[in-house]
Design a protein around this motif. Sequence first.
Motif: not given
Length: 123
Positions: A1, A28, A33-34, A95
Amino acid sequence: MKLELRAHPPVLFAYTPNHVGLIIKIKNTAKKKYWAEADIVCSEKLSLASSASLNKGRTRMGIIGPKEYMEKIIKVYADTHTPPRTYTVKVTAFFYDKNAVIQKRIEEKTEIKCEVKKKAVLD
């Protein structure tokens, strides 16, 4: 990140109600996925609200997929009591995974210059 910050325009004007757009860019670099959020903390004479003193705030960035990036603009205000100098704005990005657990926390600072407005002169 990754977390990147920049301001547009790059200068605030002292002793005048005006604002700059603080551009928060998150990337990202992972394969999941965050959900991302960002906390913003301004120096004392700056504000996140146009008509009140608000030095701390949080923004929801959204869901960011693998290898994606997103940007959000937050207005940072000066007023008639803002003297000329360089101000610091700190942003902390969080995140979260699908279970709402913080997977990564990134902190960055940027400086916003505040200057006395010069008169427009044609020579």
